[in-house]
Structures are given as C-alpha cells and as structure tokens.
Design a protein around this motif. Structure first.
Motif, PDB file in Angstrom:
ATOM      1  N   UNK A  56       0.802  -1.225   0.000  1.00 60.83           N
ATOM      2  CA  UNK A  56       0.000   0.000   0.000  1.00 60.83           C
ATOM      3  C   UNK A  56       0.836   1.277   0.000  1.00 60.83           C
ATOM      4  N   UNK A  57       1.988   1.251   0.656  1.00 58.78           N
ATOM      5  CA  UNK A  57       2.824   2.459   0.695  1.00 58.78           C
ATOM      6  C   UNK A  57       3.353   2.810  -0.696  1.00 58.78           C
ATOM      7  N   UNK A  58       3.687   1.780  -1.463  1.00 54.33           N
ATOM      8  CA  UNK A  58       4.156   1.973  -2.833  1.00 54.33           C
ATOM      9  C   UNK A  58       3.022   2.516  -3.699  1.00 54.33           C
ATOM     10  N   UNK A  59       1.827   1.939  -3.536  1.00 50.50           N
ATOM     11  CA  UNK A  59       0.659   2.399  -4.296  1.00 50.50           C
ATOM     12  C   UNK A  59       0.337   3.856  -3.967  1.00 50.50           C
ATOM     13  N   UNK A  60       0.435   4.235  -2.702  1.00 50.75           N
ATOM     14  CA  UNK A  60       0.144   5.630  -2.330  1.00 50.75           C
ATOM     15  C   UNK A  60       1.195   6.585  -2.881  1.00 50.75           C
ATOM     16  N   UNK A  61       2.453   6.154  -2.927  1.00 52.80           N
ATOM     17  CA  UNK A  61       3.495   7.000  -3.515  1.00 52.80           C
ATOM     18  C   UNK A  61       3.203   7.235  -5.000  1.00 52.80           C
ATOM     19  N   UNK A  62       2.813   6.193  -5.708  1.00 49.72           N
ATOM     20  CA  UNK A  62       2.490   6.341  -7.132  1.00 49.72           C
ATOM     21  C   UNK A  62       1.250   7.216  -7.327  1.00 49.72           C
ATOM     22  N   UNK A  63       0.242   7.027  -6.460  1.00 45.32           N
ATOM     23  CA  UNK A  63      -0.965   7.852  -6.544  1.00 45.32           C
ATOM     24  C   UNK A  63      -0.597   9.320  -6.340  1.00 45.32           C
ATOM     25  N   UNK A  64       0.215   9.583  -5.338  1.00 37.40           N
ATOM     26  CA  UNK A  64       0.614  10.962  -5.035  1.00 37.40           C
ATOM     27  C   UNK A  64       1.378  11.589  -6.202  1.00 37.40           C
ATOM     28  N   UNK A  65       2.251  10.819  -6.835  1.00 38.38           N
ATOM     29  CA  UNK A  65       3.017  11.341  -7.972  1.00 38.38           C
ATOM     30  C   UNK A  65       2.104  11.742  -9.121  1.00 38.38           C
ATOM     31  N   UNK A  66       1.004  11.012  -9.280  1.00 41.17           N
ATOM     32  CA  UNK A  66       0.074  11.284 -10.380  1.00 41.17           C
ATOM     33  C   UNK A  66      -0.937  12.382 -10.069  1.00 41.17           C
ATOM     34  N   UNK A  67      -1.252  12.602  -8.786  1.00 46.40           N
ATOM     35  CA  UNK A  67      -2.369  13.476  -8.435  1.00 46.40           C
ATOM     36  C   UNK A  67      -2.023  14.716  -7.620  1.00 46.40           C
ATOM     37  N   UNK A  68      -0.817  14.802  -7.095  1.00 47.64           N
ATOM     38  CA  UNK A  68      -0.465  15.930  -6.225  1.00 47.64           C
ATOM     39  C   UNK A  68       0.732  16.684  -6.765  1.00 47.64           C
ATOM     40  N   UNK A  69       0.770  17.962  -6.457  1.00 47.19           N
ATOM     41  CA  UNK A  69       1.943  18.764  -6.804  1.00 47.19           C
ATOM     42  C   UNK A  69       3.086  18.404  -5.849  1.00 47.19           C
ATOM     43  N   UNK A  70       4.312  18.754  -6.203  1.00 49.66           N
ATOM     44  CA  UNK A  70       5.427  18.491  -5.283  1.00 49.66           C
ATOM     45  C   UNK A  70       5.206  19.106  -3.887  1.00 49.66           C
ATOM     46  N   UNK A  71       4.645  20.307  -3.821  1.00 47.88           N
ATOM     47  CA  UNK A  71       4.393  20.933  -2.522  1.00 47.88           C
ATOM     48  C   UNK A  71       3.323  20.180  -1.731  1.00 47.88           C
ATOM     49  N   UNK A  72       2.278  19.719  -2.417  1.00 48.23           N
ATOM     50  CA  UNK A  72       1.231  18.945  -1.738  1.00 48.23           C
ATOM     51  C   UNK A  72       1.781  17.617  -1.223  1.00 48.23           C
ATOM     52  N   UNK A  73       2.655  16.993  -2.009  1.00 50.27           N
ATOM     53  CA  UNK A  73       3.267  15.732  -1.572  1.00 50.27           C
ATOM     54  C   UNK A  73       4.128  15.951  -0.338  1.00 50.27           C
TER      55      UNK A  73
END
Length: 159
Positions: A56-73
């Motif tokens: 799940x941690x890997x999936x959330x990292x990939x989700x964040x890369x696709x949906x959030x800006x660097x600042x949001x991440x």
C-alpha cells in the motif's frame, strides 16, 4: 508524538490491514493524508496474487506522484500499520512525500516472525531513515502495537 487526532488515521490503517487479512493477504494498510487533514487515498496489501510489489505504501506513492503537486506531496503524511520496507521507503523518498507515521516497526515485525518460527523476508528490513536519510518518521505507536502483532500472528496461522 502522535496525538489523538492522528491516532484515528492509524486505526484506519489497522482496519485496512484487517481487510487485507480477511481477503487472504498480508495484513498491511496505509492512508495518505493531506496537509488539511483530509484522507486523500488509502490502500492495503495486494501481494497474494503473486506480485510482491503491491504494497500500500508503494501504491500511495504512485498515486501521489500522479495526483499531487510536489508541494502537496511534501506537506502530506503517510500513516501505515507497519514501517515501510526498503522498496516503499525509496518510493516515498523519490516521490517527495512528507512525514511517515507507523504503528509497528520493521524491527518489531522481524522479531515477531523469528519468535514464531516464520521464514525470514527475502528483503532485508531496514529502518526508513537508512533508505531516506532526511525522512521525518514517527513510530512505533504503543497503543496499536499489540493489535498489529495479533493480525500478523493470524496471518501466519492461516498460511
């Protein structure tokens, strides 16, 4: 220190880990929370079908890369039932996610598995900071350790 408000996110991780266990998978669950306290994404282990990278941690990292800006991440927090493995810690670092809070440590899990006579992992358990030196990490969270331990024992007993 994890406050009562944050404990609810970790409890959700334990619920997700329980869902994984009930689906025949290893009991790990994670939640990605934005700076405003909203849950942005969540997942649980999905390795039972054979792809051992479906953490799940890997999936959330990939989700964040696709949906959030660097600042949001960078402002987000990953809550998880167990400390990231090296693969997931690296994904977290590469994507630039913020703080990590885990209920039980990799060291605890390795100790439990050894105590129970379970086979060792094919990947060395490393603390997150050994993989991502500047990571902001908190855990373990004593209030949830025994609950997570019990899930892992149930998984081992069912295997």
């Amino acid at each position: 220190m994890v406050d009562a408000g944050e404990l609810r996110y970790l409890r959700r991780c334990v619920e997700l880990a329980t869902e994984a266990l009930e689906a025949g998978d290893e009991p790990f669950g994670s939640v990605l929370v934005g700076a405003d306290g909203r849950i942005l994404a969540e997942d649980h282990n999905r390795v039972a079908a054979g792809d051992r990278t479906r953490h799940p941690e890997f999936a959330l990292a990939r989700w964040a890369a696709e949906h959030l800006t660097p600042d949001e991440r960078a402002a987000a927090t990953v809550y998880t039932s167990g400390e990231h493995c090296p693969m997931c810690a690296a994904a977290h670092g590469w994507v630039g996610l913020g703080r990590i809070v885990y209920a039980c440590s990799s060291e605890q899990l390795v100790g439990w598995r050894a105590e129970w006579g379970a086979p060792a992992s094919p990947v060395r358990a490393l603390p997150i900071r050994d993989v991502v030196p500047d990571a902001v990490v908190e855990g373990p969270v004593p209030e949830l350790v025994e609950q997570v331990r019990a899930l892992h024992r149930r998984f081992l007993d069912s295997a």
